[in-house]
Scaffold this motif. Sequence first.
Motif, PDB file in Angstrom:
ATOM      1  N   ASP A 191      27.634  29.624  25.000  1.00  0.00           N
ATOM      2  CA  ASP A 191      28.044  30.810  24.234  1.00  0.00           C
ATOM      3  C   ASP A 191      28.336  30.453  22.780  1.00  0.00           C
ATOM      4  O   ASP A 191      28.988  31.209  22.073  1.00  0.00           O
ATOM      5  N   PRO A 253      29.879  37.119  18.679  1.00  0.00           N
ATOM      6  CA  PRO A 253      30.001  38.537  19.037  1.00  0.00           C
ATOM      7  C   PRO A 253      31.438  39.022  18.907  1.00  0.00           C
ATOM      8  O   PRO A 253      32.381  38.246  18.983  1.00  0.00           O
ATOM      9  N   GLY A 254      31.552  40.334  18.700  1.00  0.00           N
ATOM     10  CA  GLY A 254      32.887  40.927  18.565  1.00  0.00           C
ATOM     11  C   GLY A 254      33.397  40.919  17.138  1.00  0.00           C
ATOM     12  O   GLY A 254      34.586  41.129  16.917  1.00  0.00           O
ATOM     13  N   ALA A 255      32.501  40.679  16.178  1.00  0.00           N
ATOM     14  CA  ALA A 255      32.938  40.527  14.780  1.00  0.00           C
ATOM     15  C   ALA A 255      33.643  41.771  14.248  1.00  0.00           C
ATOM     16  O   ALA A 255      34.572  41.658  13.447  1.00  0.00           O
ATOM     17  N   LEU A 256      33.224  42.960  14.692  1.00  0.00           N
ATOM     18  CA  LEU A 256      33.747  44.178  14.068  1.00  0.00           C
ATOM     19  C   LEU A 256      35.240  44.406  14.318  1.00  0.00           C
ATOM     20  O   LEU A 256      35.883  45.129  13.570  1.00  0.00           O
ATOM     21  N   THR A 257      35.768  43.815  15.380  1.00  0.00           N
ATOM     22  CA  THR A 257      37.222  43.937  15.603  1.00  0.00           C
ATOM     23  C   THR A 257      37.874  42.556  15.711  1.00  0.00           C
ATOM     24  O   THR A 257      39.004  42.445  16.188  1.00  0.00           O
ATOM     25  N   MET A 258      37.168  41.545  15.261  1.00  0.00           N
ATOM     26  CA  MET A 258      37.715  40.185  15.353  1.00  0.00           C
ATOM     27  C   MET A 258      38.809  39.983  14.299  1.00  0.00           C
ATOM     28  O   MET A 258      38.671  40.420  13.167  1.00  0.00           O
ATOM     29  N   LYS A 259      39.905  39.340  14.718  1.00  0.00           N
ATOM     30  CA  LYS A 259      41.003  39.053  13.794  1.00  0.00           C
ATOM     31  C   LYS A 259      40.925  37.590  13.360  1.00  0.00           C
ATOM     32  O   LYS A 259      40.209  36.800  13.984  1.00  0.00           O
ATOM     33  N   ASP A 262      41.564  35.134  16.057  1.00  0.00           N
ATOM     34  CA  ASP A 262      40.452  35.001  17.014  1.00  0.00           C
ATOM     35  C   ASP A 262      39.423  33.994  16.470  1.00  0.00           C
ATOM     36  O   ASP A 262      38.872  33.190  17.205  1.00  0.00           O
ATOM     37  N   GLU A 265      40.737  30.544  16.849  1.00  0.00           N
ATOM     38  CA  GLU A 265      40.732  30.173  18.267  1.00  0.00           C
ATOM     39  C   GLU A 265      39.318  29.809  18.723  1.00  0.00           C
ATOM     40  O   GLU A 265      39.128  28.832  19.454  1.00  0.00           O
ATOM     41  N   LYS A 266      38.342  30.585  18.286  1.00  0.00           N
ATOM     42  CA  LYS A 266      36.958  30.300  18.694  1.00  0.00           C
ATOM     43  C   LYS A 266      36.478  28.975  18.104  1.00  0.00           C
ATOM     44  O   LYS A 266      35.751  28.229  18.751  1.00  0.00           O
ATOM     45  N   GLN A 271      33.680  27.335  20.262  1.00  0.00           N
ATOM     46  CA  GLN A 271      32.755  28.458  20.480  1.00  0.00           C
ATOM     47  C   GLN A 271      31.987  28.834  19.221  1.00  0.00           C
ATOM     48  O   GLN A 271      30.994  29.557  19.300  1.00  0.00           O
TER      49      GLN A 271
END
Lengths: 429, 313
Positions: A191, A253-259, A262, A265-266, A271
């Motif tokens: 991933d 993925p998830g960029a539009l609501t990623m803080k 996050d 952490e990734k 990741q």
Amino acid sequence: MAVGVTRLKRVIGAAAAVTVAFGAAACGSDDAGGTDAGGAVTLEFAQWWGAELPAGEFDKIINDFTAQNPNIKIKLLSAPYASTKQQLVTGAASKTLPDVVGLDGAWVSDFAKQGAITNMSELMTEAKYDPAELASQVQIENKTYMIPVVNFVYPLFVNKDLLTKAGVDKTPATRSEFLDAAKKISASGGDVKGWALPLDTAVPNGIQNDVMSWLWASGGSMLQDGKPNLQSAPVKSTVEYVKSLNDAGVIAPGALTMKEQDKVEKFTNGQVGMMIDSLAHINLIKENAPNLKFEVAAVPAEDGYTGKRGIPYASWGIGISDSTEHKAEAFKFVSYLMSKDTNAKLSTIANGFPGNKNAQPDFSTSDPLFKTAFDIYQQGYPANEFVGLPKSEDLMRSFDEQLQLVLTGKASVDDALAKSQESWSSVIE
Amino acid sequence: MTSTTAPDTTAPTQEPVTPDRPRTTLTRRLSPFGYLSPTIVLIVVLMVIPIVMVISYSFRDNVIVQENSVFAGLANYTTVLTDPNFLAALKNTAIFITVSTVAHLILGLAFAMMLNTQLLGGVTKAIFRIVYILPWLFTIAVIAVIWRLLLDPSGVVNYVLQTLGLLQEGVNWLSDPGKALWAVTFVNIWSGYPFFMISLLAGLQGIPNDLYEAAAVDGANPVQRFLNVTLPQLRPVIISMAVLDLIWTSQQFALIWMLTGGGPLNVTEVLSTFTYKQAFSEYEFATASAAAVIVLLLTMVLAFFYVRLQKER
């Protein structure tokens, strides 16, 4: 008769006492600092720094000040960043700011316009303070309202293991190299993605730290003569580049609501291979992933760019309430924090870079990556055009929303920039 | 109050008329207010003054940020009511609170009936009672963090669904504009159903067994007993809870703010997040106040129905 009158007096007395008690409680909280019977002045200092420093370290610095200045006491009001911001916004509105306030450059313009924070240029003159040793000052109409005490730069973080695994042997220095490396990391399986882009609109700092950083790294500007210039070629090139990264499928993925947390952490979990992030997170990453091999580098510039690179930064800034009765004492405290030795000490424990030009942070006990980042910082220049802009968070959010439309294919780059330009122009007059 | 004054009503007739009488009457009249004064002061300071201030701000321009604000009439209301973001937030709020309340009711009733059944043993019911009530024990911040992790594209939900073969590839639950509002609503349902469950369970336990026995004697099957005994008996509780839940859910801010911040592309923007952004991001306290007053009026409509229902009961 006597009984009736006594009861009436009691009832009214009780009501009055309760009312006075509530009134006193309500008004009592309005008091900021004060002067005690011995003539000592107590300054309230609201900031989020104490919450981010190792326990007790900030108190030591404050205690040194009070030892040198027995007539000035400092009462620290420490809270997390978001809480501090909310408290200051309401304090500014009600003219009840604490005497000394920690500031983010993004808040300065609004607080200055409200008359909530004071013009420190005057205080410098009165105190015969030489501002030459300050690395920077945030000014509105040539008047200083904030002094950056510690600066935190945002370099590129690169996971060396993922880079090696993807067959990339050189840390990306240009946009082409970055895209190529991100593609290879994303293709290396699992991933894992090449880059993380936090576009959460609750705290839209991603626009400043993760998007505009590409522009500033190539010497570009989003302003011209203090006005928005979002339809310029450099800004368009930056947004098109971010879109190309999205189109290539290298953004987590998830960029539009990623803080921001996050993103960190990734990266910490392996990741994502690369991110642009605050240097202040080095210790956190090492604590959570002791075996993670990573390095920091300058944010890649446009291919062929040879000029100095702007490196985004955020500051722990300081300002003084306009309503405090102890401005001289407050400035004495500010000048203490900006003095060479104190500023060096504070920068060292905060893992940031000093706001005093002459202060030298002590890297002897810190991670070698700080030294690398300091070299990058000195080779380039600190760049953050949102500092001092009015409603800067709102500017970031409106740009963020347009960028999200671009990334989801609902708007073209030109249309998005035109709408952002229109939106920003209504704010920055 | 009437009970405290009643015993004294005979006293004046037994005493000679004296000049003290008006004072005594005044004392009697003021006494209740004296006892109520702490509450009155609290209500005035914490409710009346802030509400009046917000209403007055909504009719002025440049409030708070400038010292000399000017009267703006209904301009702020016009600005808010013609703002496409406000209208989108209104629509999202309507979907969010309606779906949440209906789901709270259905889930709460289903779980309450399960916990009230005679078919399960005491220990089993105690275990389920604890499990079902767990979401209610977490604070909103914890719920938001947990569900952000669970709904992450690389999170547990996608992993489970992919492992079960229900999904081919991971879904961006919170960042896909087509799914975000439903994901946020789902989390709100998860966090809120236990309160319904507890209240309805109390209601169920209050239904006399005689009614079920009589229905059984009349030949009613379980579905008929549910429709003709359980639901009518629970009706007052259900209606009160539903109205209260509509009011509470319309105030929901923290969960949405921490999950999506109103994004992506404003698809999870609700009236509370819209108002917050107006005030603390755009520093437009006047339009924020106008939006808040509109929310207050909408909520008062619901509160009116709630109070009327309570009076009927």
